[in-house]
Design an enzyme around this catalytic site. Structure first.
Site, mmCIF file in Angstrom:
data_model
loop_
_atom_site.group_PDB
_atom_site.id
_atom_site.type_symbol
_atom_site.label_atom_id
_atom_site.label_comp_id
_atom_site.label_asym_id
_atom_site.label_seq_id
_atom_site.Cartn_x
_atom_site.Cartn_y
_atom_site.Cartn_z
ATOM 1 N N GLU A 462 -35.562 -33.926 20.720
ATOM 2 C CA GLU A 462 -35.387 -33.357 19.632
ATOM 3 C C GLU A 462 -37.307 -32.068 19.415
ATOM 4 O OE1 GLU A 462 -35.003 -35.680 15.513
ATOM 5 O OE2 GLU A 462 -36.401 -36.699 16.963
ATOM 6 N N ASN A 500 -35.124 -40.357 13.774
ATOM 7 C CA ASN A 500 -34.900 -42.112 13.698
ATOM 8 C C ASN A 500 -35.232 -41.997 12.011
ATOM 9 O OD1 ASN A 500 -35.781 -42.970 16.195
ATOM 10 N ND2 ASN A 500 -37.767 -42.545 16.140
#
Ligand code: T1G
Length: 720
Positions: A462, A500
């Protein structure tokens, strides 16, 4: 004649070149051009043989995936069919030699197998990767491959979809000749291939007859010999492509090759191939393929002038030689970059190098690398104590533990050490990039590079864009991810970023389900049956229950009035049941990594829920699937609306490459479209009524349902 195929005459050989960038797919007139070129070569009395090769970086990478996509979505569009071309090649009155460099994949290899001879440069690779797209080789590949390499090998190549070096393919009889240009003193590799192929063609022109693959039967075996091979193929498919339908279909087509004459076999293959193209799995896997390439294109970044002239990255410094730091070091060394691995003490540095060495040793044991490869890679990695060694790095990656004050201190120190223009990256998985950047005078160079563990294996990174991060920094981060062979997805700064932030509601919902009456093993079974690589409780045990426990504290989660708080996880942490590392967590582990259901966990669940007044009940599998997967989707919709994720497809790529979401479902947002957003909204709304505010439907989900649109439509609207 069309301009994707051109012919030149070299001595007595017609050299036919395919030029259809980027990968010479069989579209834009290539099949028709090849047929015309063959006819012309046949008619030319000066020509005795024909060579077909590809311009640019590769031979033919297959049918055009865009054509395939069109056929997958629209049943009135016929899937690509190159039978006429293949017959034209095989029945040519002059021998046809296919000359391969780069890769010959899918339809490209199928074209090659219809020719009389195949030659290749030593570093070329071949494969039938159709299963990766949810389809079967549909251009007679299931019929010709077993004729050339035998049934067992054909099954392995088609079911795994792997690419193989030509040295193997030569040994199996798939490649006739390897053109070794080692002795040549001048000229490009392309010249060597062309010259070698022409010499080979000239040579075989005088011989004959030239074998037609379809007329061969010597490697097809008997039904009795083949039955165990097909059984083994089915077992292999279950193992390497669980829940996928294409491998079994491909086995059926290969079986047809062994029991029917060629012409009937190839018709059977065509029927099966069309069925596979029209399958939901094909749509999902083609979406995954396209989405993975689309994430590399970020409007306003990769098309900006700053992206055209990026500084080269040759040296990377890593701060923190723990698990993540040493894994990132390995990923960089594997890509040929020089690495400086640093930590605060010699002792920690030594531990980091020991971990690096251990990982490399296991690659050697598994036959992935030779000892010589490893020594070469290890030689790229230097160790140093303190930050000073970061001075010559083009990129600095901080990978210390998740503590804001420490990270801020490191970035402030780097400001005085790192060379001007160096990228200053943090591997945080949760913390605020802007807060980390606030300590430096160059916040424009600060970016999040969220690698996943183990960093040398997991493909996702990411790339987190802070409010001050410059376009050039983002573009460099994307280029670095590509250089490392990883998939970089640009996301905006937000707690937990995309991956997340979606993971937490998913994980907690799973825990609530257990508190409501399910068991960890039931939840995990439902999730793995759905296709997740691992169940969430097994994942939690692998990562450590203390990780989420720390996050709960740090983020002060579940502090809103009335919010339901997970109880059992805290109890397990208090008992030091932290997962695999302590031998017990949600499951127990007896020396290995296999989760074993544990009666002690059940006792903890019973005790804690009784204490909290929760009346446990029977929980059905459907409820588990909906509450977990829809929690992911609802949070994904929020992230889209907030602009943390740019496109629904970006979220899909993150979940496919970093979180074990099954490719054949295309990612959580693609899956949502498939289920139907009205149905998802209906269930989410029902959960909202029954289970509370955490299930409040995402406004974007409501809006799309109202407008009758999908997440795919939403992406299309963003990217005209
Ligand atoms: N068709 C169209 N475009 C393709 C393509 C294809 N087959 N393969 C790649 N591209 C585009 C890709 O989208 C990207 O575009 C660019 O090429 C570079 O790709 C009848 C029906 C060849 C090993 O499955 O494995 O044949 O983003 O970034 O890392 O039975 O691409 O630049 O605009 O991946 O160097 C079977 C899939 C088709 C091959 C190159 N073939 N491709 O990797 O670059 S089905 C495949 C690959 C078939 C038959 C059936 C890789 C690669 P853009 P890239 P790369």
């Amino acid at each position: 004649m069309n301009n994707t195929v051109t012919t030149s005459i070299v001595d007595d050989v017609a050299v036919v070149q395919i030029d259809n960038p980027p990968v010479n797919a069989l579209s834009h007139g290539v099949p028709e051009g090849l047929m015309a070129a063959i006819a012309e070569a046949e008619a030319n009395p000066a020509v005795r043989a024909i060579v077909i090769l590809g311009a640019g970086r590769t031979f033919v990478a297959g049918a055009d995936i865009k054509d395939l996509e069109a056929a997958a979505w629209n049943s009135s569009v016929e899937p690509p069919d190159i039978h006429d071309l293949l017959a034209r090649v095989e029945d040519a009155t002059k021998p046809v030699v296919i000359a391969i460099h780069g890769t010959a994949l899918g339809g490209g290899l199928e074209l090659a197998m219809a020719a009389h001879y195949r030659v290749a440069v030593p570093d070329a690779r071949v494969g039938l990767p159709e299963a990766n797209l949810g389809i079967i080789p549909g251009a007679e590949g299931t019929q010709r491959l077993p004729r050339l390499v035998g049934v067992e090998r054909a099954i392995d190549m088609i079911v795994t979809g792997k690419l193989f070096p030509v040295s193997d393919a030569h040994e199996w009889g798939l490649i006739d000749h390897i053109i070794d240009s080692a002795g040549r003193s001048s000229g490009s590799a392309a010249d060597a291939l062309r010259a070698g192929a022409v010499a080979f063609a000239h040579d075989v022109a005088g011989r004959g007859p030239h074998q037609k693959t379809r007329e061969r039967g010597d490697k097809l075996g008997t039904p009795a010999e083949n039955a165990p091979l097909f059984e083994a193929g089915r077992q292999l498919a279950k193992k390497v492509r669980p829940n996928q339908t294409a491998p079994a279909t491909a086995l059926e087509a290969i079986e047809a090759a062994t029991t029917m004459p060629f012409d009937r076999g190839r018709r059977r293959e065509r029927e099966l191939a069309i069925g596979s193209v029209r399958s939901p799995q094909c749509r999902a896997l083609v979406h995954a393929f396209m989405a993975e390439r689309a994430v590399a294109k970020v409007p306003g970044v990769t098309d900006a002038p700053a992206a055209a002239n990026l500084p080269a990255v040759e040296e990377v410094a890593i701060i923190g030689a723990g698990t993540m730091g040493s894994g990132i070091a390995m990923a960089c060394a594997n890509a040929g970059l020089r690495v400086v691995l640093t930590d605060a003490s010699q002792e920690r540095l030594d531990a980091g190098f020991a971990a690096l060495r251990k990982n490399y040793d296991s690659s050697v044991k598994r036959g992935r690398l030779t000892s010589a490869d490893v020594e070469k890679r290890l030689a790229l990695v230097k160790g140093a104590v303190g930050y000073d060694a970061c001075a010559s790095a083009d990129v600095v990656i901080e990978a210390v533990f998740e503590q804001m004050a420490l990270k801020q201190q490191i970035f402030a120190a780097l400001d005085g050490v790192a060379k001007p223009g160096a990228m200053l990256a943090t591997n945080t998985s949760m913390l605020d990039i802007d807060a980390i950047a606030s300590g430096t005078r160059r916040p424009e160079s600060v970016v999040g590079l969220h690698f996943f563990s183990p960093a040398h294996v997991m493909r996702l990174v990411e790339i987190v864009r802070g409010s001050a991060t410059s376009v050039a920094t983002i573009a460099s981060a994307l280029a670095l991810a590509k250089k490392l062979g990883k998939v970089g997805v640009v996301v905006k700064n937000s707690t937990g970023f995309v991956g997340n932030r979606m993971m937490l509601p998913y994980m907690y919902e799973a825990q609530f389900l257990v508190e409501d009456g399910a068991t960890p093993e039931q939840v995990d079974r439902v999730l793995t049956t759905f296709g997740m690589a691992m169940g969430i409780f097994a994942v939690d045990d692998l990562g450590g229950l203390d990780v989420a426990w720390r996050i709960r504290k740090e983020l002060n989660q579940f502090s809103e009035p009335g919010a339901r708080r997970p109880l059992v996880a805290d109890a397990l942490v208090e008992m030091n049941r932290l997962g695999q590392k302590t031998g017990k967590g949600w499951y127990k582990y007896e020396g290995g990594r296999t989760p074993i259901p544990d009666a002690d966990t059940t006792a903890v669940i019973d005790r804690v829920t009784a204490g909290a007044g929760i009346r446990r009940r029977r929980v059905e599998d459907d409820e588990i699937r909906e509450r977990t997967i829809y929690a992911l989707i609802n949070e994904g919709a929020r992230l889209l609306e907030e602009g943390v994720a740019m496109r629904a497809a970006d979220i899909d790529v993150i979940y496919l490459t970093g979180y074990g979401f099954p490719g054949f479902r295309g990612g959580p947002m693609f899956h949502a479209d498939k289920v139907g957003l009205p149905k998802i909204l209906e269930r989410v709304s029902a959960f909202h009524r029954e289970l509370g505010e955490r299930w409040k439907p995402a406004p974007l989900l409501e809006r799309l349902v109202k407008e009758g649109r999908t997440f795919r439509d939403y992406d299309a609207g963003l990217m005209p």
